[in-house]
Design an enzyme around this catalytic site. Structure first.
Site: not given
Length: 319
Positions: A81-82, A129-130, A151, A157, A244
């Site tokens: 996905k990166d 997106r989330r 981040r 996190r 992305c």
């Protein structure tokens, strides 16, 4: 004499090292050669900016690709996905192994589920997106949540929740599984609630296109179904002209009748970060037999999404 070790370029994060270590073992088995990890620091690792600001696409990838181009490493492992959707000619993704769980998960205080979070709950995520999908979900159910941009690595996190600064954080299931921390997950988000990022849970093993022997060896780790699925997802992303860091979710899954895989369903979503508008569509067709067929599946769904207003939801369209 023992054959020279293959050098595998990897980011230094705990997750990158874990997934690269797993790939190194597999590559060692198929090639019969030892594999050593070469740690490379990327701009995405040292920058303190939010990923959406540094232009998410490729910030973790460029340094690894430069090391490949300079011959400092023989191959590299990326979280798929990166990877930017455009592929440089001199490099090839020789293998996309079987995908891990593509879903998103939550770590919440008091082991609450998403549906149990209190009014005004603060949910941390660095992903537009989330944010878009969580806010849309909350709106549709009359829930009151606040998405907070964060981040950092998994420890950082989860630390926000443990210290009581946030009620929940959203992470990728694949990452938690790969670093052996899936027992800390308190809720798994259904893909009907939050569609993952295109390629989430999959790895890309990349090497020089002209190293035919290595390309052939690495190709033994390739999973054709995973490759077809992520190719369709990334084609959708590319056709939406999105990097992305854009609020795009996509998932291609295989629909089987018993043991026989019959069709592939591709779902896509794009939304405004506040969740007020979502364009969500899906398409189902035969499992793509070729790269071009998988690309077409993604492009066609993207065209339908654009026709329904997806373009206006992309925020800063990727340059």
């Amino acid at each position: 004499m023992t054959e020279k070790a293959l050098r595998l370029g990897t980011r230094r994060s705990k997750l990158a090292m874990a997934q690269s270590g797993q790939v190194a073992e597999a590559v060692s088995q198929v090639t019969g050669r030892p594999v050593e990890l070469v740690e490379i620091t990327t701009y995405g690792d040292v920058s303190r900016e939010h990923l959406a600001q540094i232009g998410g696409t490729g910030v973790f990838v460029a340094a690894l690709r430069e090391a490949l181009a300079r011959g400092e490493v023989d191959f590299a492992v990326h979280s798929l996905k990166d990877l930017p959707t455009a592929q440089p000619d001199e490099l090839v993704v020789a293998a996309i192994p079987v995908r891990e769980d593509p879903r998103d998960v939550m770590v919440t205080r008091d082991a609450l589920k998403l549906t149990d979070l209190p009014r005004g709950a603060r949910i941390g995520t660095g992903s537009p997106r989330r944010m878009a999908q969580l806010n849309a979900y909350a709106r549709s159910r009359g829930m009151d949540i606040e998405t907070v941009p964060i981040r950092g690595n998994v420890d950082t996190r989860i630390g926000y929740v443990l210290k009581g600064e946030l009620d929940a954080v959203v992470l990728a299931a694949a990452g938690m599984n790969r670093i052996g921390r899936s027992d800390e997950v308190t809720d798994v988000l259904s893909v009907d609630t939050v569609l993952p990022a295109p390629g989430q849970g999959a790895l890309a093993i990349e090497c020089a296109a002209d190293d035919a022997e290595l390309v052939a060896a690495l190709a033994e780790l390739d999973d054709p179904f995973t490759r077809a699925a992520v190719t369709a997802e990334r084609s959708l992303l590319a056709a939406l002209e999105a990097g992305c860091s854009a609020p795009v979710g996509a998932l291609a899954d295989l629909l089987a009748d018993g043991q026989i895989v019959k069709e592939m369903r591709l779902r896509g979503v794009v939304g405004s970060t506040d969740g007020s508008t979502l364009v969500q569509l899906s398409t189902t067709g035969p499992v793509p037999e070729t790269h071009e067929a998988a690309m077409t599946l993604g492009r066609e769904l993207a065209a339908e999404m654009l026709a329904q207003g997806a373009a206006g939801l992309m925020g800063e369209r990727a340059q």
